[in-house]
Design an enzyme around this catalytic site. Sequence first.
Site, mmCIF file in Angstrom:
data_model
loop_
_atom_site.group_PDB
_atom_site.id
_atom_site.type_symbol
_atom_site.label_atom_id
_atom_site.label_comp_id
_atom_site.label_asym_id
_atom_site.label_seq_id
_atom_site.Cartn_x
_atom_site.Cartn_y
_atom_site.Cartn_z
ATOM 1 N N GLN A 199 3.123 1.307 3.357
ATOM 2 C CA GLN A 199 2.738 0.258 4.318
ATOM 3 C C GLN A 199 3.328 -0.914 3.795
ATOM 4 O O GLN A 199 3.077 -1.632 2.683
ATOM 5 C CB GLN A 199 1.369 0.172 4.676
ATOM 6 C CG GLN A 199 1.024 -1.052 5.691
ATOM 7 C CD GLN A 199 -0.493 -0.913 5.999
ATOM 8 O OE1 GLN A 199 -1.298 0.131 5.699
ATOM 9 N NE2 GLN A 199 -1.075 -2.087 6.619
ATOM 10 N N PHE A 238 4.224 0.858 8.692
ATOM 11 C CA PHE A 238 4.155 1.820 7.650
ATOM 12 C C PHE A 238 5.404 2.881 8.189
ATOM 13 O O PHE A 238 5.625 3.158 9.234
ATOM 14 C CB PHE A 238 2.795 2.235 7.527
ATOM 15 C CG PHE A 238 2.349 3.023 8.948
ATOM 16 C CD1 PHE A 238 2.495 4.288 8.962
ATOM 17 C CD2 PHE A 238 1.347 2.609 9.776
ATOM 18 C CE1 PHE A 238 1.849 5.078 10.135
ATOM 19 C CE2 PHE A 238 1.023 3.325 10.792
ATOM 20 C CZ PHE A 238 1.243 4.413 11.048
ATOM 21 N N ARG A 295 0.880 -1.103 0.083
ATOM 22 C CA ARG A 295 0.034 0.142 -0.096
ATOM 23 C C ARG A 295 0.899 1.266 -0.003
ATOM 24 O O ARG A 295 1.836 1.326 0.772
ATOM 25 C CB ARG A 295 -0.876 0.135 1.241
ATOM 26 C CG ARG A 295 -2.098 0.923 1.206
ATOM 27 C CD ARG A 295 -2.765 0.972 2.520
ATOM 28 N NE ARG A 295 -3.667 1.986 2.465
ATOM 29 C CZ ARG A 295 -4.545 2.670 3.770
ATOM 30 N NH1 ARG A 295 -4.312 1.855 4.820
ATOM 31 N NH2 ARG A 295 -5.649 3.498 3.736
ATOM 32 N N HIS A 308 -2.071 4.305 16.691
ATOM 33 C CA HIS A 308 -1.068 3.394 16.402
ATOM 34 C C HIS A 308 0.328 3.739 17.182
ATOM 35 O O HIS A 308 0.526 4.995 17.330
ATOM 36 C CB HIS A 308 -0.742 3.616 14.804
ATOM 37 C CG HIS A 308 -1.796 3.203 13.721
ATOM 38 N ND1 HIS A 308 -1.980 2.116 13.221
ATOM 39 C CD2 HIS A 308 -2.918 4.128 13.449
ATOM 40 C CE1 HIS A 308 -3.211 2.063 12.506
ATOM 41 N NE2 HIS A 308 -3.534 3.473 12.638
ATOM 42 N N LEU A 325 -3.237 10.127 13.618
ATOM 43 C CA LEU A 325 -3.154 8.707 13.891
ATOM 44 C C LEU A 325 -2.497 8.667 15.454
ATOM 45 O O LEU A 325 -2.129 7.473 15.773
ATOM 46 C CB LEU A 325 -1.756 8.277 12.954
ATOM 47 C CG LEU A 325 -2.395 7.877 11.273
ATOM 48 C CD1 LEU A 325 -1.476 7.463 10.647
ATOM 49 C CD2 LEU A 325 -3.702 7.246 11.533
ATOM 50 N N PHE A 348 1.281 10.627 2.168
ATOM 51 C CA PHE A 348 0.745 10.045 3.609
ATOM 52 C C PHE A 348 1.649 8.831 4.033
ATOM 53 O O PHE A 348 2.577 9.164 4.926
ATOM 54 C CB PHE A 348 -0.581 9.503 3.330
ATOM 55 C CG PHE A 348 -1.230 8.956 4.358
ATOM 56 C CD1 PHE A 348 -1.041 9.357 5.855
ATOM 57 C CD2 PHE A 348 -2.203 7.785 4.223
ATOM 58 C CE1 PHE A 348 -1.626 8.819 6.850
ATOM 59 C CE2 PHE A 348 -2.693 7.197 5.219
ATOM 60 C CZ PHE A 348 -2.546 7.720 6.652
ATOM 61 N N ASN A 353 -2.473 -1.807 12.304
ATOM 62 C CA ASN A 353 -3.285 -2.530 13.044
ATOM 63 C C ASN A 353 -4.678 -2.626 12.521
ATOM 64 O O ASN A 353 -4.997 -1.482 11.623
ATOM 65 C CB ASN A 353 -3.434 -2.024 14.643
ATOM 66 C CG ASN A 353 -3.635 -0.682 15.064
ATOM 67 O OD1 ASN A 353 -4.454 0.001 14.172
ATOM 68 N ND2 ASN A 353 -2.880 -0.300 15.928
#
Length: 584
Positions: A384, A434, A376, A447, A443, A381, A423
């Site tokens: 991952q 990531f 990903r 995370h 976030l 951003f 997660n």
Amino acid sequence: RPAAPGGGRARPPAGGLMGKKQHSKDRLYITQTEWKTEWGGAKSNKHIPYKVLPFDCCAISLRPFEGSPMCTADGSVFDLLNIVPYLKKYRRHPVTGEPLAASDLIKLHFHKNGEGKYHCPVMFKPFTQHTHIVAIRPTGNVFCYEAVKELNLKAKSMIDLIDGTPFTRADIITLQDPSDGSRREIAHFSHVCENLEAGRAKDSSGIRHTDATARVLSQLSGTAAEAAAASAASIAEVLGTVRGKVDVVKGKMDKGKADTVGVGGGANGAAAHAMAPAAVALAPRWLQTTGKHSAGFTSTACTPTTTNEIAPLSEEEASRQRYAFLKQKKQKGYVQLQTSHGVLNLELHVDLVPMTCDNFLTLARNGYYDGLPFHRLLKNFMVQGGDPTGTGTGGESKWGKPFADEPIAKLKHDGKGVLSMANSGPNTNGSQFFITFKSAAHLDGKHTVFGKVVGGFDALARIERVPTDKEDRPAEPVSISGITVLVDPFETLDSEMQAAHAREADPVGAAAADQARRAAEDAQAWYNGPVSRPKALREGVGKYISTEHLQGQAPPAGAPEELRPPKRTKPDAQGYQLSNFSGW
């Protein structure tokens, strides 16, 4: 307008306005505040008991203490029935998170007036949320700071105002300071942030704890000297008993005369057996036995056993001790992540989130991430990876099951190159991670941040420029070719824990060993050559200086004359003549 009685016009009140602006101050509606406060309107559903904990509440239960109030050196107040089970389970401070023992607790003596309210026994002022409250460590008596300031500090009479026990300025413990309520904010408590609970005992006599804790708690009501002596003796006695029983258990294990019973069965039991000897040797636990003696006494299905054996540490207890030691060690970990687009150097926060770093380092050493793709990629951003299936739904931790989050307030998704765990919800961490391309504050708290990129930002920029499809998958392969562990604090952890435990068990021997080691280092040569020591020529100061270099001695005979500096003579004043600049 309503008509006045008698058919005439209604007159405005005296001093009132007339004309079109006479009702400019009138509101034909009620405000939101009036609706809530005066008319019984809807209230906010959010309910927080206290932002700052009151002085008469336990810092664990957040309720008024009912049993014996206890406090620590930093002024945190606890109920005895709450703090003892918490210390048995976690062995650390509920507010600050630092290590804490039962012997560090101080019993407090609050006084009440005729109305049943806590007050100062000297000035008889009731305690409120605006009172500066202090306690005296040797006696545990609680006063308002005004009384201690006027009658002790200013008068330079450092004795307790009730029983006359002497104390020092360092023995004054602040329980509540109205000018600084930051350390009593509930949101900053360690057990609140980490959601730790230990339960509550109905009666202190029913709490299961060691003989050492029982003696310490029983002596807290006495004088400070008696309590300290009793606690030191009891702790030494218990440590000696534990070491003796551990040696007995190890001897039986070596000889094969007794079976070792683990905590639990299956894989977890085997893991506990594998790490039990080192764990018990590193940190003696509470006097908790295997239970074989009592089981054999009460049950006919169990083999009778006549001796008690100390139960080995469970896997969770051993891991908790290892992680606590790493936090005190304050050492970072470093790995090199080789990708198809370049090399990334990562720094791991082992001293802050040891469990997450342990999972990542173990998987990296075992080659779990080798050849896995980054499935990903979102420009501006993050990217991952870490999923063996490449779908974003696979991967597992080193324990084979999801593990809990480690929220740390100062670790945030701030800036480029932040390494964090992926997660699917709270406490569902596995193997996926990531790396951010920019800040992602939304976030934070969701995370676990466990590292950052410290080198190879050009490779990270190349990864960010890779085009993606509609499902945010890289159009060209972006994969992990391998991970090289450069610095792993877990490699030398067991030996360092053994050395630290040995120093705590025998501080005198550890000090002698350190002194001998320093002496051996001093005796070594600087450049791996033979050590040449100067010869003492006499006794006293200057014993290494030869006589020819002493002050006041004549130079040795036969010294060459040309080595002596020539004698300088003063120039004759008559030799100088004044002239003009015609010769220039």
